[in-house]
Design a protein around this motif. Structure first.
Motif, PDB file in Angstrom:
ATOM      1  N   VAL A  85       0.844  -1.196   0.000  1.00 24.48           N
ATOM      2  CA  VAL A  85       0.000   0.000   0.000  1.00 24.48           C
ATOM      3  C   VAL A  85       0.881   1.249   0.000  1.00 24.48           C
ATOM      4  N   LYS A  86       1.874   1.239   0.868  1.00 28.89           N
ATOM      5  CA  LYS A  86       2.796   2.372   0.964  1.00 28.89           C
ATOM      6  C   LYS A  86       3.504   2.607  -0.365  1.00 28.89           C
ATOM      7  N   ARG A  90       2.782   5.980  -2.584  1.00 29.25           N
ATOM      8  CA  ARG A  90       3.911   6.911  -2.704  1.00 29.25           C
ATOM      9  C   ARG A  90       4.272   7.178  -4.168  1.00 29.25           C
ATOM     10  N   GLN A  91       3.904   6.285  -5.074  1.00 25.74           N
ATOM     11  CA  GLN A  91       4.135   6.537  -6.498  1.00 25.74           C
ATOM     12  C   GLN A  91       3.378   7.776  -6.962  1.00 25.74           C
ATOM     13  N   TYR A  92       2.289   8.099  -6.270  1.00 23.15           N
ATOM     14  CA  TYR A  92       1.448   9.228  -6.661  1.00 23.15           C
ATOM     15  C   TYR A  92       1.688  10.471  -5.815  1.00 23.15           C
ATOM     16  N   THR A  93       2.527  10.363  -4.767  1.00 23.58           N
ATOM     17  CA  THR A  93       2.767  11.514  -3.902  1.00 23.58           C
ATOM     18  C   THR A  93       4.224  11.952  -3.857  1.00 23.58           C
ATOM     19  N   ASP A 102       4.246  18.176  -6.714  1.00 20.14           N
ATOM     20  CA  ASP A 102       3.484  19.415  -6.611  1.00 20.14           C
ATOM     21  C   ASP A 102       1.992  19.208  -6.834  1.00 20.14           C
ATOM     22  N   GLU A 103       1.638  18.196  -7.614  1.00 16.80           N
ATOM     23  CA  GLU A 103       0.228  18.006  -7.938  1.00 16.80           C
ATOM     24  C   GLU A 103      -0.544  17.362  -6.782  1.00 16.80           C
ATOM     25  N   LYS A 125      -5.498  10.449   1.155  1.00 14.12           N
ATOM     26  CA  LYS A 125      -4.658  10.913   0.053  1.00 14.12           C
ATOM     27  C   LYS A 125      -3.217  10.460   0.200  1.00 14.12           C
ATOM     28  N   VAL A 126      -2.777  10.190   1.426  1.00 15.03           N
ATOM     29  CA  VAL A 126      -1.396   9.783   1.667  1.00 15.03           C
ATOM     30  C   VAL A 126      -1.369   8.502   2.491  1.00 15.03           C
ATOM     31  N   TYR A 127      -0.258   7.798   2.423  1.00 10.15           N
ATOM     32  CA  TYR A 127      -0.114   6.522   3.108  1.00 10.15           C
ATOM     33  C   TYR A 127      -0.365   6.642   4.607  1.00 10.15           C
ATOM     34  N   GLU A 128       0.114   7.685   5.228  1.00 13.31           N
ATOM     35  CA  GLU A 128      -0.021   7.844   6.680  1.00 13.31           C
ATOM     36  C   GLU A 128      -1.489   7.852   7.105  1.00 13.31           C
ATOM     37  N   GLU A 129      -2.364   8.440   6.295  1.00 17.30           N
ATOM     38  CA  GLU A 129      -3.802   8.424   6.600  1.00 17.30           C
ATOM     39  C   GLU A 129      -4.363   7.008   6.504  1.00 17.30           C
ATOM     40  N   ALA A 130      -3.945   6.266   5.494  1.00 14.70           N
ATOM     41  CA  ALA A 130      -4.400   4.880   5.340  1.00 14.70           C
ATOM     42  C   ALA A 130      -3.903   4.027   6.502  1.00 14.70           C
TER      43      ALA A 130
END
Length: 145
Positions: A85-86, A90-93, A102-103, A125-130
């Motif tokens: 999952v991480k 992370r590929q998108y963040t 930046d996006e 939106k980010v791994y830490e939230e998941a």
């Protein structure tokens, strides 16, 4: 005489198709057999993962590091279970060097695979939230989509 018609219950198929993970699996198999079909480009990215090893007593060993789960803390075991999952999120963040992009990252849906009717859905939106959501609800679910 007239031959008897054979029949079978489709309950298991219908029940399986009502679950997001099963639907993604069935659609991916269909699209893999029929390259170039419209369904292949319409499927949302779906990742199913399990957190059993994080919350249960186990002698499991992590395949990549060789670490035994029984000697790790709960947060470390959960991070190990959520490694794919991480990596995916992370590929998108982050870029290849780990710098934030930046996006605006995509919104991910996290759902316990055993819940239904929209119960237990989290948007992140980010791994830490998941990770936080899975940690908070780990006593309720061990399989996630």
């Amino acid at each position: 005489g007239v031959p008897l018609a054979l029949g079978a219950s489709s309950f298991r198929v219908r029940k399986g198709l009502s679950r997001k993970a099963q639907l993604a699996s069935y659609c991916a198999r269909y699209a893999a057999k029929r390259r170039g079909c419209a369904l292949a480009s319409a499927l949302p990215l779906t990742l199913a993962f399990e957190t059993w090893a994080a919350f249960e007593e186990t002698d499991a060993v992590d395949r990549e590091t060789g670490a035994q789960y029984s000697s790790m803390t709960l947060p470390d075991r959960l991070h190990m279970c959520m490694g794919p999952v991480k990596q995916l999120m992370r590929q998108y963040t982050e870029d290849a060097d780990g710098n934030p992009l930046d996006e605006d990252p995509p919104t991910w849906i996290l759902k316990a695979s055993t819940s239904n009717r929209g119960a237990g859905i989290a948007l992140c939106k980010v791994y830490e939230e998941a990770y936080e959501y899975a940690a908070e609800h780990g006593d309720e679910a061990r399989e996630w989509v």
